[in-house]
Design an enzyme around this catalytic site. Sequence first.
Site, PDB file in Angstrom:
ATOM      1  N   ARG A 232       0.862  -1.176   0.000  1.00  0.00           N
ATOM      2  CA  ARG A 232       0.000   0.000   0.000  1.00  0.00           C
ATOM      3  C   ARG A 232       0.906   1.236   0.000  1.00  0.00           C
ATOM      4  O   ARG A 232       1.926   1.277   0.696  1.00  0.00           O
ATOM      5  CB  ARG A 232      -0.913   0.046   1.231  1.00  0.00           C
ATOM      6  CG  ARG A 232      -2.118  -0.887   1.168  1.00  0.00           C
ATOM      7  CD  ARG A 232      -3.138  -0.480   0.093  1.00  0.00           C
ATOM      8  NE  ARG A 232      -4.257  -1.402   0.026  1.00  0.00           N
ATOM      9  CZ  ARG A 232      -4.342  -2.465  -0.774  1.00  0.00           C
ATOM     10  NH1 ARG A 232      -3.356  -2.763  -1.595  1.00  0.00           N
ATOM     11  NH2 ARG A 232      -5.423  -3.232  -0.775  1.00  0.00           N
ATOM     12  N   ASP A 256       4.336  -0.483  -7.068  1.00  0.00           N
ATOM     13  CA  ASP A 256       3.069  -0.811  -7.725  1.00  0.00           C
ATOM     14  C   ASP A 256       1.932  -0.023  -7.081  1.00  0.00           C
ATOM     15  O   ASP A 256       0.794  -0.078  -7.541  1.00  0.00           O
ATOM     16  CB  ASP A 256       2.784  -2.319  -7.628  1.00  0.00           C
ATOM     17  CG  ASP A 256       1.537  -2.712  -8.415  1.00  0.00           C
ATOM     18  OD1 ASP A 256       1.474  -2.372  -9.610  1.00  0.00           O
ATOM     19  OD2 ASP A 256       0.625  -3.322  -7.825  1.00  0.00           O
ATOM     20  N   GLU A 261      -2.504   7.497  -4.964  1.00  0.00           N
ATOM     21  CA  GLU A 261      -2.865   6.853  -6.229  1.00  0.00           C
ATOM     22  C   GLU A 261      -4.340   6.994  -6.592  1.00  0.00           C
ATOM     23  O   GLU A 261      -4.714   6.847  -7.758  1.00  0.00           O
ATOM     24  CB  GLU A 261      -2.493   5.365  -6.196  1.00  0.00           C
ATOM     25  CG  GLU A 261      -3.350   4.528  -5.242  1.00  0.00           C
ATOM     26  CD  GLU A 261      -3.002   3.033  -5.307  1.00  0.00           C
ATOM     27  OE1 GLU A 261      -1.812   2.702  -5.209  1.00  0.00           O
ATOM     28  OE2 GLU A 261      -3.935   2.224  -5.456  1.00  0.00           O
ATOM     29  N   HIS A 293      -0.729  -0.190  -9.815  1.00  0.00           N
ATOM     30  CA  HIS A 293      -1.517  -1.122  -8.985  1.00  0.00           C
ATOM     31  C   HIS A 293      -2.036  -2.281  -9.843  1.00  0.00           C
ATOM     32  O   HIS A 293      -3.246  -2.536  -9.902  1.00  0.00           O
ATOM     33  CB  HIS A 293      -2.668  -0.400  -8.288  1.00  0.00           C
ATOM     34  CG  HIS A 293      -3.049  -1.064  -6.986  1.00  0.00           C
ATOM     35  ND1 HIS A 293      -3.339  -0.360  -5.840  1.00  0.00           N
ATOM     36  CD2 HIS A 293      -3.173  -2.369  -6.653  1.00  0.00           C
ATOM     37  CE1 HIS A 293      -3.646  -1.216  -4.866  1.00  0.00           C
ATOM     38  NE2 HIS A 293      -3.543  -2.444  -5.343  1.00  0.00           N
TER      39      HIS A 293
HETATM   40  P1  NAD Z   1      -1.464 -11.115   5.060  1.00  0.00           P
HETATM   41  O1  NAD Z   1      -2.493 -10.601   6.009  1.00  0.00           O
HETATM   42  O2  NAD Z   1      -1.482 -12.564   4.690  1.00  0.00           O
HETATM   43  O3  NAD Z   1      -0.006 -10.772   5.598  1.00  0.00           O
HETATM   44  C1  NAD Z   1       0.365  -9.529   6.124  1.00  0.00           C
HETATM   45  C2  NAD Z   1       1.485  -9.795   7.130  1.00  0.00           C
HETATM   46  O4  NAD Z   1       2.022  -8.530   7.552  1.00  0.00           O
HETATM   47  C3  NAD Z   1       1.024 -10.532   8.389  1.00  0.00           C
HETATM   48  O5  NAD Z   1       1.816 -11.680   8.614  1.00  0.00           O
HETATM   49  C4  NAD Z   1       1.199  -9.499   9.489  1.00  0.00           C
HETATM   50  O6  NAD Z   1       1.535 -10.080  10.752  1.00  0.00           O
HETATM   51  C5  NAD Z   1       2.348  -8.669   8.931  1.00  0.00           C
HETATM   52  N1  NAD Z   1       2.535  -7.363   9.562  1.00  0.00           N
HETATM   53  C6  NAD Z   1       1.603  -6.562  10.144  1.00  0.00           C
HETATM   54  N2  NAD Z   1       2.212  -5.458  10.641  1.00  0.00           N
HETATM   55  C7  NAD Z   1       3.540  -5.590  10.369  1.00  0.00           C
HETATM   56  C8  NAD Z   1       4.676  -4.776  10.641  1.00  0.00           C
HETATM   57  N3  NAD Z   1       4.569  -3.616  11.286  1.00  0.00           N
HETATM   58  N4  NAD Z   1       5.888  -5.215  10.227  1.00  0.00           N
HETATM   59  C9  NAD Z   1       6.019  -6.389   9.578  1.00  0.00           C
HETATM   60  N5  NAD Z   1       4.969  -7.200   9.292  1.00  0.00           N
HETATM   61  C10 NAD Z   1       3.746  -6.783   9.675  1.00  0.00           C
HETATM   62  O7  NAD Z   1      -1.605 -10.200   3.758  1.00  0.00           O
HETATM   63  P2  NAD Z   1      -1.153 -10.562   2.269  1.00  0.00           P
HETATM   64  O8  NAD Z   1      -2.268 -11.248   1.565  1.00  0.00           O
HETATM   65  O9  NAD Z   1       0.198 -11.151   2.298  1.00  0.00           O
HETATM   66  O10 NAD Z   1      -1.105  -9.082   1.651  1.00  0.00           O
HETATM   67  C11 NAD Z   1      -0.180  -8.107   2.108  1.00  0.00           C
HETATM   68  C12 NAD Z   1      -0.578  -6.749   1.601  1.00  0.00           C
HETATM   69  O11 NAD Z   1      -0.431  -6.732   0.173  1.00  0.00           O
HETATM   70  C13 NAD Z   1      -2.054  -6.393   1.806  1.00  0.00           C
HETATM   71  O12 NAD Z   1      -2.252  -5.806   3.076  1.00  0.00           O
HETATM   72  C14 NAD Z   1      -2.341  -5.426   0.699  1.00  0.00           C
HETATM   73  O13 NAD Z   1      -2.160  -4.115   1.181  1.00  0.00           O
HETATM   74  C15 NAD Z   1      -1.272  -5.714  -0.340  1.00  0.00           C
HETATM   75  N6  NAD Z   1      -1.818  -6.187  -1.623  1.00  0.00           N
HETATM   76  C16 NAD Z   1      -1.463  -5.537  -2.750  1.00  0.00           C
HETATM   77  C17 NAD Z   1      -1.950  -5.956  -3.981  1.00  0.00           C
HETATM   78  C18 NAD Z   1      -1.565  -5.280  -5.278  1.00  0.00           C
HETATM   79  O14 NAD Z   1      -2.205  -5.517  -6.314  1.00  0.00           O
HETATM   80  N7  NAD Z   1      -0.552  -4.436  -5.300  1.00  0.00           N
HETATM   81  C19 NAD Z   1      -2.819  -7.062  -4.039  1.00  0.00           C
HETATM   82  C20 NAD Z   1      -3.128  -7.728  -2.849  1.00  0.00           C
HETATM   83  C21 NAD Z   1      -2.631  -7.292  -1.647  1.00  0.00           C
END
Ligand code: NAD
Length: 331
Positions: A232, A256, A261, A293
């Site tokens: 994000r 990305d 955005e 994105h």
């Molecule tokens: P997820 O919930 O499986 O994993 C997120 C991880 O981050 C968790 O293990 C959590 O404990 C950890 N976390 C929380 N706070 C933290 C911190 N301060 N330091 C380190 N780790 C921390 O989520 P995911 O499915 O792996 O997705 C991750 C992120 O990717 C989503 O939150 C979303 O914002 C982003 N995303 C982007 C796209 C894209 O198209 N660019 C698509 C899907 C998701």
Amino acid sequence: MRVAVFSTKPYDNRFLTEANSGHDLVFLEPRLTRDTASLAAGCDAVCAFVNDDLSAPVLERLAEDGVRLVALRSAGFNHVDLTAARKLGMTVTRVPGYSPYAVAEHCAGLVLALNRRIHRAYNRVREHNFALHGLLGFDLHGRTVGVVGTGKIGVCFIRIMAGFGCRVLATDPFPSDDAIAAGATYVPLETLLAESDIVTLHCPLTPETHHLINDDRIGQMREGVMLINTSRGALIDTAAVINGLKSGRIGNLGLDVYEEEADLFFEDLSDQMLGDDLFSRLVTFPNVLITGHQAFFTEDALRNIATSTIDSLSSYARTGSADIAPDALVC
Ligand code: NAD
């Protein structure tokens, strides 16, 4: 259920229509904002994407018009005022883990393209410029990659980088056995920043992670570090990153997602002047590669997003929130 689908693009229409099981889907092109919320009047649910506005005033307007369910077509839910949703008795669902591979593979694409300057080489060769100066990369094999957030996407990315023969460091408040099995070693964020040649962000945007990458943290990174953000935009303080690029501390930047955005991405603005000076500055650097994105944007991911969204709508229609898959239920 009658569902107002905001921010509809042709691909949303296609995949949701294919997955639909009897819901009345009203496809709307506008983003959900205070001004467009009234388009959902008469609907039981809204289906929203990452740049739709789900702040308290918008939720209040939706609730007044009878909307009881917000079905997000995203994994992240940082753009929803959950306190307001709870107060209004609204249910919010998301699509967790629809394809961590899509995002992790795009992330790997940014790393490879930036390292070997493929974005520059593509343009050069089209102009019959076959010179190699400015295209010098490094072997990924043996380099250290720091993964911030080892959830579904982070673990996929660790597996990919381990396949390249990288040393992988990770940080997460909740360490995962899968990440360790994939070859990562957990270290504090400070150690990860100090030792990584590539730092990539895979944690959610929360009040705690807002501007996680700021002047101070950039100062802790290795000279010439590659920084990647597919998570994000607001995890990164853009002004601080521009300073890091100017000083050379950041040697490569792959994005990305971008803090501001919402006013840019997903639209063709090619015949307009951009009013966003920080974004305009970012695209001037030869060592910055930005995609709009699109990390999620694979056929497999869109199919899973549509199926999971329709499942949540059907579960809600049957029993209210009781029947919704626990990892899809936000509140
Ligand atoms: P997820 O919930 O499986 O994993 C997120 C991880 O981050 C968790 O293990 C959590 O404990 C950890 N976390 C929380 N706070 C933290 C911190 N301060 N330091 C380190 N780790 C921390 O989520 P995911 O499915 O792996 O997705 C991750 C992120 O990717 C989503 O939150 C979303 O914002 C982003 N995303 C982007 C796209 C894209 O198209 N660019 C698509 C899907 C998701």
